[in-house]
Scaffold this active site. Sequence first.
Site, PDB file in Angstrom:
ATOM      1  N   GLY A  95     -91.967 -18.320 -69.826  1.00 40.64           N
ATOM      2  CA  GLY A  95     -93.248 -17.610 -69.949  1.00 40.64           C
ATOM      3  C   GLY A  95     -94.346 -18.528 -70.455  1.00 40.64           C
ATOM      4  O   GLY A  95     -95.500 -18.429 -70.032  1.00 40.64           O
ATOM      5  N   GLN A 170     -99.450 -17.321 -76.238  1.00 40.20           N
ATOM      6  CA  GLN A 170     -99.497 -17.845 -74.870  1.00 40.20           C
ATOM      7  C   GLN A 170    -100.828 -17.493 -74.224  1.00 40.20           C
ATOM      8  O   GLN A 170    -101.462 -18.342 -73.589  1.00 40.20           O
ATOM      9  CB  GLN A 170     -98.332 -17.277 -74.055  1.00 40.20           C
ATOM     10  N   ASP A 321     -89.881 -14.524 -82.420  1.00 38.76           N
ATOM     11  CA  ASP A 321     -88.707 -15.085 -81.744  1.00 38.76           C
ATOM     12  C   ASP A 321     -87.457 -15.032 -82.621  1.00 38.76           C
ATOM     13  O   ASP A 321     -86.336 -15.225 -82.129  1.00 38.76           O
ATOM     14  CB  ASP A 321     -88.977 -16.540 -81.327  1.00 38.76           C
ATOM     15  N   LYS A 348     -89.951  -9.553 -73.589  1.00 35.71           N
ATOM     16  CA  LYS A 348     -89.511 -10.958 -73.666  1.00 35.71           C
ATOM     17  C   LYS A 348     -88.560 -11.240 -72.483  1.00 35.71           C
ATOM     18  O   LYS A 348     -88.566 -10.500 -71.517  1.00 35.71           O
ATOM     19  CB  LYS A 348     -88.847 -11.229 -75.021  1.00 35.71           C
ATOM     20  N   ARG A 352     -85.493  -7.101 -75.766  1.00 38.28           N
ATOM     21  CA  ARG A 352     -84.656  -7.566 -76.889  1.00 38.28           C
ATOM     22  C   ARG A 352     -84.310  -6.455 -77.867  1.00 38.28           C
ATOM     23  O   ARG A 352     -83.358  -6.599 -78.640  1.00 38.28           O
ATOM     24  CB  ARG A 352     -85.344  -8.744 -77.614  1.00 38.28           C
ATOM     25  N   ARG A 394     -81.990 -16.155 -76.680  1.00 41.66           N
ATOM     26  CA  ARG A 394     -81.973 -15.766 -78.104  1.00 41.66           C
ATOM     27  C   ARG A 394     -80.982 -14.629 -78.365  1.00 41.66           C
ATOM     28  O   ARG A 394     -80.420 -14.534 -79.454  1.00 41.66           O
ATOM     29  CB  ARG A 394     -83.372 -15.427 -78.595  1.00 41.66           C
TER      30      ARG A 394
HETATM   31  C1  S3P Z   1     -94.888 -18.731 -77.512  1.00 45.35           C
HETATM   32  C2  S3P Z   1     -95.465 -17.558 -77.911  1.00 45.35           C
HETATM   33  C3  S3P Z   1     -94.718 -16.325 -78.110  1.00 45.35           C
HETATM   34  C4  S3P Z   1     -93.224 -16.591 -78.250  1.00 45.35           C
HETATM   35  C5  S3P Z   1     -92.726 -17.518 -77.186  1.00 45.35           C
HETATM   36  C6  S3P Z   1     -93.436 -18.862 -77.279  1.00 45.35           C
HETATM   37  C7  S3P Z   1     -95.735 -19.916 -77.310  1.00 45.35           C
HETATM   38  O1  S3P Z   1     -94.891 -15.478 -76.987  1.00 45.35           O
HETATM   39  O2  S3P Z   1     -92.515 -15.379 -78.220  1.00 45.35           O
HETATM   40  O3  S3P Z   1     -91.339 -17.748 -77.335  1.00 45.35           O
HETATM   41  O4  S3P Z   1     -95.226 -21.032 -77.190  1.00 45.35           O
HETATM   42  O5  S3P Z   1     -96.969 -19.728 -77.259  1.00 45.35           O
HETATM   43  P1  S3P Z   1     -96.196 -14.531 -76.816  1.00 45.35           P
HETATM   44  O6  S3P Z   1     -97.377 -15.368 -76.594  1.00 45.35           O
HETATM   45  O7  S3P Z   1     -95.877 -13.673 -75.612  1.00 45.35           O
HETATM   46  O8  S3P Z   1     -96.303 -13.734 -78.062  1.00 45.35           O
END
Ligand code: S3P
Length: 434
Positions: A95, A170, A321, A348, A352, A394
């Site tokens: 993602g 993200q 996470d 996720k 989860r 995870r």
């Molecule tokens: C991440 C942000 C989180 C996290 C993912 C990594 C990142 O997700 O859960 O494992 O590297 O920016 P979200 O932006 O969807 O909250």
Amino acid sequence: MKTLQSRLTNATFRGLIQVPGDKSISHRAAILASIAQGTSTISGFLECEDCLATIAVLQKLGITIEHPEYGVFVIHGRGGFFSEPSGTLDCKNSGTTMRLLAGLLAAQPFTTTLVGDDSLSKRPMRRVMEPMSAMGASFQATGMKGTAPLIIQGGRLHPIDYKLPMSSAQVKSAIILASLFTSGTTTIIEPTTCRDHTERMLTSFQGSCSCLLDQEERRIISVTGPQKLRACSFQVPGDISSAAFWMVAAAARRGSHVCFDNVGLNPTRTGIIDVLKRMGADISIQPHPTAQAEPLGTITITGTTLQGTIIQGKEIANVIDELPILAVAGVLAHGTTIIKDAQELRVKETDRISAMVNNLRAMGAAVTEQDDGLEIQGGASLSGTTLPSYGDHRIAMACAIAGLFACGETMIENTSCIKTSYPYFEEMLSSFTS
Ligand code: S3P
């Protein structure tokens, strides 16, 4: 199908554990190095499938990347120029790759198509398409529900003021990356603070953004573009989200004593330390001096009997996470542990909340599923059984740790997903059970 075996051990956990490089930081270091002018060396890079997907996509966009030794990537940045790729860009299970690159590609003068595996193709992408479209890029989600494959027609963007509808590093990072190519000042309002690696890392590449708190204690991030980034040498710290599995195992077993060296201690990621301390864990932190933007240090944990706690509200983004393994901590603790306000867990790599409820119940734990989390009555004795990983790294690792405390053997099915974030997890686990 790869399976992983975990089994009851009554031994204490002791020693120095080196955890692999931080996943979020590795992705960002590769991306910022590709935008920068000049040659950057990234060391301590996490060689997991997710981060290697980012490397492969950048190569397809015309960036030359060398790999002189394990954990080291030399990235020849092209000062913000990329080549139009032939074919689709495969983000696999990641993602972070898809959402961050959606921001980067929104600002490029060509069309790209981002694809992912079955799990990534089900994850919400409107959250990143909305702000990018508001900035002027054209996005098409050709999946069933506003999901990947994403066709991005990038181009000249304009700045926006954007209030994130959910706490997502993200999405925030995608907007920051797009803003680096956009004339004017883009402002992002965060409902709750989430990981700020992109903001911090900009300074290492001689870029900038400003972060202020408003009267409601919300962080306001402003990025003025266009910006020219410069290459640097960047050392990725160890990933606290990977340390988390062994932190919980050690915290929950009286007599254990474990140190984690060179772990990232960014305050937007250290919520697990606060949660475990509230549960009664004996944890000390030794910060290391560093000239880099990411704090790091040694975490030392001495095992004890844990007590239940509540994890909710603003703390959730900080431990997002770690919630599967913190659910395991709740099962191993005395009393009740409540995890709420954690609806994001449902989108996720798998849902989860239901995955952990199903697996922990199958092991004999007393767990109730809520829309936004779990309620756990700790202290039930656990029995080993065969559990699905739901294709989620995870979930697989959290259940393997639960297996260390469960009578008999725990078999976790379909564990090749662990390689998406923690290549040597299995070897570490067997060092504790053999
Ligand atoms: C991440 C942000 C989180 C996290 C993912 C990594 C990142 O997700 O859960 O494992 O590297 O920016 P979200 O932006 O969807 O909250």
